[in-house]
Write an enzyme that holds these catalytic residues in place. Structure first.
Site, PDB file in Angstrom:
ATOM      1  CE  LYS A   1      -6.477  -0.809   4.729  1.00 13.11           C
ATOM      2  NZ  LYS A   1      -7.772  -1.017   4.037  1.00 13.11           N
TER       3      LYS A   1
ATOM      4  NE  ARG B   1      -3.507  -2.274   2.800  1.00 11.96           N
ATOM      5  CZ  ARG B   1      -3.222  -3.423   3.403  1.00 11.96           C
ATOM      6  NH1 ARG B   1      -2.015  -3.607   3.929  1.00 11.96           N
ATOM      7  NH2 ARG B   1      -4.121  -4.385   3.480  1.00 11.96           N
TER       8      ARG B   1
ATOM      9  CE1 TYR C   1      -6.686  -7.590  -6.694  1.00 12.22           C
ATOM     10  CE2 TYR C   1      -6.818  -8.552  -4.507  1.00 12.22           C
ATOM     11  CZ  TYR C   1      -6.606  -7.457  -5.323  1.00 12.22           C
ATOM     12  OH  TYR C   1      -6.327  -6.242  -4.763  1.00 12.22           O
TER      13      TYR C   1
END
Length: 309
Positions: free
Chosen positions: A172, A149, A275
């Site tokens: 996260k 990220r 995905y």
């Protein structure tokens, strides 16, 4: 801030280890509920039921809240009430049941490998100073080549200036994962470090702004927005889209979902399973553009089987 909100904030940040952005959003949602209901102690909060949540969402929707934002608000409120019931010692600690708004599930739109590399190169070339161009190129290669990220890449410190084959990053929820670093990324990092005019001690940010402070994520996002228009990429070609592309391309090359989950740092496999839909959608697009029958339909406006010989 009331004692109830202080305790809620502490629980989210210290115990659940959510991101600062999520903590702020959850605390603000709880604050709005307390303001509307007048509840200011745990027993009063714990006694709130579905009608209170429904009324809160109705007020927020009247302010123009989207379906997606309303769903996030409901999730925050349900978590808050479940926690309130635990704090109040209520036997049933589950939050009231309330169906949230329907939201359209959108799929990530990956860029191609060539587009990802071209984007990184182009952004690097646009900078007036060579070292800032090398910096931006290294950041974007971390997103596409390592699946980080943007916040994770910018949280790296000087101790990561010369990585080996892997880097440990904190994602996260404070979760740590091991990220493989390709040789091309190591070279890009080395080029940036060698050119950077600012000292990079181990405990300080690795990526610096022009004046030596931490590099702002907004600067990377703005640069990418300017360049994607130049090279003909769509508006959804954001820094986070590079991470999506990393995942989609790995899956297309045969990576299994469990391995992909570890690489991306997803808490649940469900987050990674999207995905599989991306890959299926890409396969269908390829089929439609390459299959003779589909091409014939595009040319004539009707399926080949319905045309006379």
């Amino acid at each position: 801030m009331s004692g109830v909100l202080h305790r809620w904030e502490s629980h989210l940040a210290a115990e659940r280890r959510l991101s600062p952005h999520t903590v702020r959003a959850y605390v603000r949602a709880a604050e709005r509920l307390l303001e509307e209901t007048g509840a200011n102690e745990w027993p009063a909060v714990a006694s709130l039921e579905a009608p209170a949540l429904r009324a809160q969402l109705a007020r927020r929707r009247a302010d123009g809240l989207s379906n997606r934002s309303a769903a996030r608000e409901l999730s925050a409120l349900r978590a808050f009430l479940a926690f309130a019931r635990q704090e109040a010692g209520v036997g049933d600690a589950q939050a009231p049941r309330l169906r949230g708004p329907r939201i359209k599930r959108t799929l990530p739109r990956p860029v191609t490998p060539d587009e990802a590399v071209h984007l990184a190169e182009k952004i690097g070339e646009r900078r007036r100073e060579e070292w800032t161009g090398l910096r931006d190129r290294a950041v974007l290669l971390l997103l596409y080549g390592a699946g980080m990220r943007l916040g994770e890449a910018l949280s790296l410190t000087g101790e990561h200036a010369a990585p080996g084959e892997t880097i440990r990053v904190i994602g996260k929820g404070g979760k740590t994962r091991v990220v493989p670093i390709l040789p091309a990324i190591r070279i890009a990092l080395a080029d940036y470090v060698a050119a950077c005019p600012h000292p990079l001690p181990p405990e300080q940010p690795l990526f610096r702004g022009s004046r030596g402070g931490p590099l702002s994520p907004g600067l990377v996002q703005k640069a990418m927005a300017e360049v994607r228009a130049e090279i003909g990429l769509p508006a959804n070609a954001t820094p986070h889209a590079l991470r999506h592309s990393f995942a989609s391309h790995l899956l297309g090359a045969g990576a299994d979902l469990r391995s992909l989950q570890e690489l991306l740092g997803h808490a649940s496999l469900g987050s990674t399973q999207i995905y599989t839909e991306v890959d299926a959608a890409r396969l269908l697009d390829t089929y439609r553009s390459a299959h003779p029958r589909e091409r014939a339909t595009e040319r004539t406006g009707e399926p080949e089987s319905k045309r006379s010989d």
